[in-house]
Design an enzyme around this catalytic site. Structure first.
Site, short mmCIF file in Angstrom:
data_model
loop_
_atom_site.label_atom_id
_atom_site.label_comp_id
_atom_site.label_asym_id
_atom_site.label_seq_id
_atom_site.Cartn_x
_atom_site.Cartn_y
_atom_site.Cartn_z
N THR A 85 0.84 -1.19 0.00
CA THR A 85 0.00 0.00 0.00
C THR A 85 0.88 1.25 0.00
OG1 THR A 85 -0.14 -0.08 2.42
CG2 THR A 85 -1.89 -1.18 1.19
N ALA A 110 -4.46 -6.16 -4.16
CA ALA A 110 -5.41 -6.24 -3.05
C ALA A 110 -4.83 -5.45 -1.88
CB ALA A 110 -5.65 -7.68 -2.63
N PHE A 142 -5.02 -9.43 1.46
CA PHE A 142 -5.20 -10.73 0.84
C PHE A 142 -5.88 -11.75 1.75
CE2 PHE A 142 -2.10 -9.12 -2.15
CZ PHE A 142 -2.55 -9.65 -3.35
N HIS A 183 -2.72 -1.62 13.83
CA HIS A 183 -1.66 -2.44 13.25
C HIS A 183 -0.39 -2.34 14.10
CE1 HIS A 183 -4.22 -2.47 9.64
NE2 HIS A 183 -3.55 -3.55 9.30
N LYS A 210 4.28 -0.90 10.63
CA LYS A 210 3.51 -0.52 9.44
C LYS A 210 3.74 0.96 9.14
CE LYS A 210 -1.04 -0.83 7.28
NZ LYS A 210 -0.45 -1.44 6.07
N THR A 218 -6.46 -1.31 3.82
CA THR A 218 -7.73 -1.98 4.10
C THR A 218 -8.77 -0.99 4.60
OG1 THR A 218 -6.58 -4.05 4.59
CG2 THR A 218 -8.82 -3.82 5.43
#
Length: 233
Positions: A73, A96, A99, A131, A135, A142
């Site tokens: 992302t 995606a 996933f 998260h 990250k 998402t």
């Protein structure tokens, strides 16, 4: 299949373990320290690299006729460029934001709930995502996907990390040690609250979905999503 891993961090290692268990071979591993690499005898590439590397990684795969899936992302301002490149080279690409098989079911539940809430302005929607501290992007891809689906089904116009104004969906992004990923949608009114939530217990769910997507896409051409892989929506 012979698989190239573009990005060999925690997700890359989790994908490697799942892929080997499912009988595949990892023939190329590209990390941030990899200065040069060539595509040789590769059936499909899986990109979980850095946002700064993803566009180049994906472009290289498409130009070399390597089917590629990406879960990175933070680079999506160039998504349309990748789609155009894929069409030009008759390539194969699947992106995606998540996933996980469970999360992709969650996407559909979110879409259905958003439809049901249309015309009920007394409910104000918000999103919370949690998260791990490694990250790099916030909010998560998402969470953005969840927000955009709500926007497509409602009068909301955009999402924000700031205190929301009218027609904005507020997203609260938290970073906590050792949290693989949690996403919660809340519809709050003066009298009650409706919530749906997905909690990942480990990275294995993401890794399994990525390998399943790679298995599904390796002999196809075109641009796809996990909805195509799972035949949902």
């Amino acid at each position: 299949m012979n698989i190239a891993l573009l990005g060999y961090g925690k997700m890359g290692k989790a994908i490697e373990n799942i892929a080997i268990k499912r009988g595949h071979h990892i023939v190329l591993k590209v990390s941030r320290d990899t200065s040069d690499y060539v595509f040789d005898n590769i059936d499909v590439a899986i990109d979980f690299s850095l946002p700064s590397s993803a566009f180049e990684n994906i472009s290289n795969c498409i130009r070399n006729k390597i089917p590629v899936i990406s879960g990175t992302t933070g680079w999506l301002e160039k998504y349309d460029d990748i789609v155009s490149l894929c069409k030009t080279h008759n390539g194969t690409f699947l992106y995606a934001s998540n996933f996980s098989l469970g999360v992709n079911i969650f996407f559909e539940v979110n879409k259905t709930l958003a439809k049901l809430m249309t015309g009920l302005p007394q409910y104000k929607v918000s999103i919370e995502e949690i998260h791990h501290i490694q990250k790099l992007d916030a909010p998560s891809g998402t969470a953005i996907s969840l927000a955009n689906e709500i926007i497509s089904q409602s009068d909301y116009k955009n999402w924000t990390l700031e205190p929301p104004k009218p027609k904005e969906i507020g997203i609260l992004a938290k970073r906590i040690e050792n949290v693989p990923g949690t996403h919660e949608i809340n519809y709050e009114s003066d009298v009650d609250c409706i919530s749906i939530k997905h909690t990942a217990h480990s990275r294995e769910g993401f890794a399994l979905g990525a390998v399943i997507a790679a298995e599904w896409i390796h002999d196809k051409t075109g641009v796809y999503t996990m909805k195509d892989v799972l035949n949902i929506g």
